[in-house]
Design a protein around this motif. Structure first.
Motif, PDB file in Angstrom:
ATOM      1  N   VAL A   1     -11.142  37.901  56.629  1.00  0.00           N
ATOM      2  CA  VAL A   1     -11.697  36.657  56.069  1.00  0.00           C
ATOM      3  C   VAL A   1     -12.451  35.903  57.167  1.00  0.00           C
ATOM      4  O   VAL A   1     -13.566  35.415  56.956  1.00  0.00           O
ATOM      5  CB  VAL A   1     -10.571  35.778  55.454  1.00  0.00           C
ATOM      6  CG1 VAL A   1     -11.051  34.355  55.200  1.00  0.00           C
ATOM      7  CG2 VAL A   1     -10.055  36.406  54.163  1.00  0.00           C
ATOM      8  N   ALA A   2     -11.843  35.823  58.353  1.00  0.00           N
ATOM      9  CA  ALA A   2     -12.498  35.118  59.476  1.00  0.00           C
ATOM     10  C   ALA A   2     -13.824  35.791  59.816  1.00  0.00           C
ATOM     11  O   ALA A   2     -14.848  35.112  59.988  1.00  0.00           O
ATOM     12  CB  ALA A   2     -11.569  35.097  60.689  1.00  0.00           C
ATOM     13  N   ALA A   3     -13.823  37.117  59.873  1.00  0.00           N
ATOM     14  CA  ALA A   3     -15.070  37.839  60.221  1.00  0.00           C
ATOM     15  C   ALA A   3     -16.118  37.621  59.133  1.00  0.00           C
ATOM     16  O   ALA A   3     -17.294  37.392  59.421  1.00  0.00           O
ATOM     17  CB  ALA A   3     -14.771  39.328  60.399  1.00  0.00           C
ATOM     18  N   HIS A   4     -15.698  37.674  57.875  1.00  0.00           N
ATOM     19  CA  HIS A   4     -16.638  37.528  56.761  1.00  0.00           C
ATOM     20  C   HIS A   4     -17.357  36.177  56.796  1.00  0.00           C
ATOM     21  O   HIS A   4     -18.563  36.100  56.583  1.00  0.00           O
ATOM     22  CB  HIS A   4     -15.898  37.699  55.425  1.00  0.00           C
ATOM     23  CG  HIS A   4     -16.795  37.647  54.233  1.00  0.00           C
ATOM     24  ND1 HIS A   4     -17.375  38.771  53.680  1.00  0.00           N
ATOM     25  CD2 HIS A   4     -17.262  36.606  53.498  1.00  0.00           C
ATOM     26  CE1 HIS A   4     -18.138  38.422  52.670  1.00  0.00           C
ATOM     27  NE2 HIS A   4     -18.077  37.108  52.524  1.00  0.00           N
ATOM     28  N   PHE A   5     -16.590  35.106  57.046  1.00  0.00           N
ATOM     29  CA  PHE A   5     -17.181  33.760  56.993  1.00  0.00           C
ATOM     30  C   PHE A   5     -17.599  33.240  58.373  1.00  0.00           C
ATOM     31  O   PHE A   5     -18.105  32.123  58.480  1.00  0.00           O
ATOM     32  CB  PHE A   5     -16.201  32.782  56.335  1.00  0.00           C
ATOM     33  CG  PHE A   5     -15.969  33.066  54.865  1.00  0.00           C
ATOM     34  CD1 PHE A   5     -16.907  32.673  53.913  1.00  0.00           C
ATOM     35  CD2 PHE A   5     -14.845  33.754  54.437  1.00  0.00           C
ATOM     36  CE1 PHE A   5     -16.715  32.949  52.567  1.00  0.00           C
ATOM     37  CE2 PHE A   5     -14.643  34.036  53.091  1.00  0.00           C
ATOM     38  CZ  PHE A   5     -15.578  33.635  52.149  1.00  0.00           C
ATOM     39  N   GLY A   6     -17.344  34.006  59.417  1.00  0.00           N
ATOM     40  CA  GLY A   6     -17.686  33.554  60.773  1.00  0.00           C
ATOM     41  C   GLY A   6     -16.753  32.465  61.283  1.00  0.00           C
ATOM     42  O   GLY A   6     -17.141  31.619  62.090  1.00  0.00           O
ATOM     43  N   PHE A   7     -15.497  32.466  60.809  1.00  0.00           N
ATOM     44  CA  PHE A   7     -14.508  31.478  61.245  1.00  0.00           C
ATOM     45  C   PHE A   7     -13.710  32.032  62.431  1.00  0.00           C
ATOM     46  O   PHE A   7     -13.601  33.253  62.601  1.00  0.00           O
ATOM     47  CB  PHE A   7     -13.503  31.175  60.116  1.00  0.00           C
ATOM     48  CG  PHE A   7     -14.105  30.546  58.877  1.00  0.00           C
ATOM     49  CD1 PHE A   7     -15.336  29.899  58.899  1.00  0.00           C
ATOM     50  CD2 PHE A   7     -13.411  30.598  57.667  1.00  0.00           C
ATOM     51  CE1 PHE A   7     -15.870  29.319  57.745  1.00  0.00           C
ATOM     52  CE2 PHE A   7     -13.936  30.014  56.511  1.00  0.00           C
ATOM     53  CZ  PHE A   7     -15.160  29.380  56.552  1.00  0.00           C
ATOM     54  N   ALA A   8     -13.092  31.118  63.191  1.00  0.00           N
ATOM     55  CA  ALA A   8     -12.160  31.545  64.245  1.00  0.00           C
ATOM     56  C   ALA A   8     -10.827  31.897  63.592  1.00  0.00           C
ATOM     57  O   ALA A   8     -10.506  31.404  62.510  1.00  0.00           O
ATOM     58  CB  ALA A   8     -11.973  30.406  65.234  1.00  0.00           C
ATOM     59  N   HIS A   9     -10.048  32.756  64.238  1.00  0.00           N
ATOM     60  CA  HIS A   9      -8.763  33.179  63.657  1.00  0.00           C
ATOM     61  C   HIS A   9      -7.627  32.969  64.659  1.00  0.00           C
ATOM     62  O   HIS A   9      -7.753  33.332  65.821  1.00  0.00           O
ATOM     63  CB  HIS A   9      -8.838  34.669  63.270  1.00  0.00           C
ATOM     64  CG  HIS A   9      -7.503  35.245  62.888  1.00  0.00           C
ATOM     65  ND1 HIS A   9      -7.044  36.445  63.367  1.00  0.00           N
ATOM     66  CD2 HIS A   9      -6.523  34.764  62.074  1.00  0.00           C
ATOM     67  CE1 HIS A   9      -5.837  36.685  62.864  1.00  0.00           C
ATOM     68  NE2 HIS A   9      -5.498  35.685  62.082  1.00  0.00           N
ATOM     69  N   LEU A  10      -6.525  32.379  64.197  1.00  0.00           N
ATOM     70  CA  LEU A  10      -5.318  32.274  65.030  1.00  0.00           C
ATOM     71  C   LEU A  10      -4.147  32.901  64.292  1.00  0.00           C
ATOM     72  O   LEU A  10      -3.776  32.455  63.206  1.00  0.00           O
ATOM     73  CB  LEU A  10      -4.996  30.791  65.337  1.00  0.00           C
ATOM     74  CG  LEU A  10      -3.717  30.569  66.160  1.00  0.00           C
ATOM     75  CD1 LEU A  10      -3.854  31.167  67.567  1.00  0.00           C
ATOM     76  CD2 LEU A  10      -3.393  29.068  66.270  1.00  0.00           C
ATOM     77  N   ASP A  11      -3.572  33.937  64.909  1.00  0.00           N
ATOM     78  CA  ASP A  11      -2.337  34.553  64.410  1.00  0.00           C
ATOM     79  C   ASP A  11      -1.195  33.742  65.009  1.00  0.00           C
ATOM     80  O   ASP A  11      -0.844  33.926  66.180  1.00  0.00           O
ATOM     81  CB  ASP A  11      -2.319  36.009  64.884  1.00  0.00           C
ATOM     82  CG  ASP A  11      -0.981  36.696  64.645  1.00  0.00           C
ATOM     83  OD1 ASP A  11      -0.044  36.032  64.162  1.00  0.00           O
ATOM     84  OD2 ASP A  11      -0.889  37.893  64.960  1.00  0.00           O
TER      85      ASP A  11
ATOM     86  N   ALA B   1      -6.959  24.392  64.035  1.00  0.00           N
ATOM     87  CA  ALA B   1      -7.365  24.294  62.623  1.00  0.00           C
ATOM     88  C   ALA B   1      -8.572  23.387  62.437  1.00  0.00           C
ATOM     89  O   ALA B   1      -9.384  23.595  61.541  1.00  0.00           O
ATOM     90  CB  ALA B   1      -6.190  23.777  61.793  1.00  0.00           C
ATOM     91  N   LYS B   2      -8.680  22.388  63.299  1.00  0.00           N
ATOM     92  CA  LYS B   2      -9.736  21.383  63.119  1.00  0.00           C
ATOM     93  C   LYS B   2     -11.011  21.712  63.884  1.00  0.00           C
ATOM     94  O   LYS B   2     -11.953  20.923  63.896  1.00  0.00           O
ATOM     95  CB  LYS B   2      -9.215  20.002  63.571  1.00  0.00           C
ATOM     96  CG  LYS B   2      -8.242  19.393  62.573  1.00  0.00           C
ATOM     97  CD  LYS B   2      -8.979  18.923  61.334  1.00  0.00           C
ATOM     98  CE  LYS B   2      -8.048  18.560  60.188  1.00  0.00           C
ATOM     99  NZ  LYS B   2      -8.635  18.778  58.864  1.00  0.00           N
ATOM    100  N   ARG B   3     -11.048  22.844  64.566  1.00  0.00           N
ATOM    101  CA  ARG B   3     -12.251  23.162  65.356  1.00  0.00           C
ATOM    102  C   ARG B   3     -13.453  23.274  64.422  1.00  0.00           C
ATOM    103  O   ARG B   3     -13.326  23.646  63.249  1.00  0.00           O
ATOM    104  CB  ARG B   3     -12.059  24.433  66.154  1.00  0.00           C
ATOM    105  CG  ARG B   3     -11.797  25.641  65.294  1.00  0.00           C
ATOM    106  CD  ARG B   3     -11.935  26.937  66.061  1.00  0.00           C
ATOM    107  NE  ARG B   3     -11.099  26.969  67.254  1.00  0.00           N
ATOM    108  CZ  ARG B   3     -11.291  27.830  68.262  1.00  0.00           C
ATOM    109  NH1 ARG B   3     -12.281  28.688  68.228  1.00  0.00           N
ATOM    110  NH2 ARG B   3     -10.483  27.829  69.300  1.00  0.00           N
ATOM    111  N   SER B   4     -14.620  22.940  64.942  1.00  0.00           N
ATOM    112  CA  SER B   4     -15.781  22.979  64.057  1.00  0.00           C
ATOM    113  C   SER B   4     -16.182  24.436  63.839  1.00  0.00           C
ATOM    114  O   SER B   4     -15.949  25.294  64.684  1.00  0.00           O
ATOM    115  CB  SER B   4     -16.924  22.163  64.641  1.00  0.00           C
ATOM    116  OG  SER B   4     -17.431  22.811  65.750  1.00  0.00           O
ATOM    117  N   GLY B   5     -16.743  24.711  62.670  1.00  0.00           N
ATOM    118  CA  GLY B   5     -17.164  26.071  62.365  1.00  0.00           C
ATOM    119  C   GLY B   5     -16.168  26.836  61.517  1.00  0.00           C
ATOM    120  O   GLY B   5     -16.454  27.943  61.076  1.00  0.00           O
ATOM    121  N   GLY B   6     -15.011  26.261  61.264  1.00  0.00           N
ATOM    122  CA  GLY B   6     -14.049  26.904  60.362  1.00  0.00           C
ATOM    123  C   GLY B   6     -12.973  27.680  61.094  1.00  0.00           C
ATOM    124  O   GLY B   6     -13.213  28.246  62.156  1.00  0.00           O
ATOM    125  N   ALA B   7     -11.771  27.692  60.529  1.00  0.00           N
ATOM    126  CA  ALA B   7     -10.644  28.392  61.160  1.00  0.00           C
ATOM    127  C   ALA B   7      -9.721  28.978  60.102  1.00  0.00           C
ATOM    128  O   ALA B   7      -9.491  28.371  59.055  1.00  0.00           O
ATOM    129  CB  ALA B   7      -9.862  27.421  62.039  1.00  0.00           C
TER     130      ALA B   7
END
Ligand code: DC
Length: 202
Positions: free
Chosen positions: A22-32, A97-103
């Motif tokens: 999902v992160a790759a698809h939308f260009g969001f950052a991901h945190l496990d 979670a609040k970083r700009s660009g989506g997470a």
């Protein structure tokens, strides 16, 4: 602009695969976020005190190669019941979670405690047997000597501890979309999640 996707669910339900895709698809950052608890668990196995280990956690610790073992997973689940450990890890997760660009954050309590205002909440689940089979194959692939029964017992023990703890137990948020991956391939599960997130983004 921030856009937060919260993905929760039990061990080996497919959260990690879905979250990364999902992160790759939308260009969001991901945190496990499981890695935070695993890093604390690993430090405790090495002799540290849990709360001090959580307070001293450095994002670099998340890159360690040895966080994916069954021993570290159990230690993570044990330290995760301690309220002070959870509190020490909250600010980092909320900042991410609040970083700009989506997470996209995946874990157990993202939609309920860490980001109750997330733009999308998914609760990814699958039967214990199905999850144990996936984890078993993953561990076999890495050459880890395990039996299916021991993996199933680990999955059930972690489920009980994660769901039964008093602080931030594993429960779906009231407004989470449920996604059962028992009968889905990874591709089908990813497609379903991308569709749900895409709809919420419009
Ligand atoms: O997702 P994982 O299997 O890597 O998580 C390891 C343990 O960490 C899990 O058994 C419970 C804990 N955890 C948690 O309590 N809250 C989270 N948000 C993520 C993980």
């Amino acid at each position: 602009m921030s856009f937060t996707v919260a993905i929760d669910g039990p061990a080996a339900a497919g959260k990690g695969t879905i979250s990364k895709a999902v992160a790759a698809h939308f260009g969001f950052a991901h945190l496990d976020t499981g890695l935070l608890y695993r890093a604390v668990g690993a430090r405790v196995l090495a002799g540290a005190a849990p709360v001090a280990a959580a307070q001293a956690l450095d994002p670099v610790d998340l890159e360690s190669d040895d966080l994916r073992t069954p021993q570290v997973a159990q230690a993570a689940s044990e330290v995760a019941v301690i309220p002070e450990v959870r509190a020490a890890l909250t600010a980092f997760q909320r900042g991410f979670a609040k970083r700009s660009g989506g997470a996209v954050l995946d874990g157990r309590d993202i939609g309920t405690v860490i980001c109750p205002d997330a733009d999308v909440k998914l609760f990814v689940t699958a039967s214990p047997e199905c999850r144990a089979e996936r984890r078993f194959q993953e561990l076999l692939g890495k050459g880890t000597a395990v039996t299916f029964d021991s993996v199933l017992a680990d999955v059930k023990a972690r489920d009980a501890r994660d769901s039964g703890r008093a602080t931030a137990p594993l429960v779906p948020a009231d407004d989470a979309v449920m996604l059962d991956t028992s009968e889905l391939s990874a591709e089908q599960a990813i497609a379903a999640a991308v569709k749900i997130v895409g709809t919420a983004r419009r």
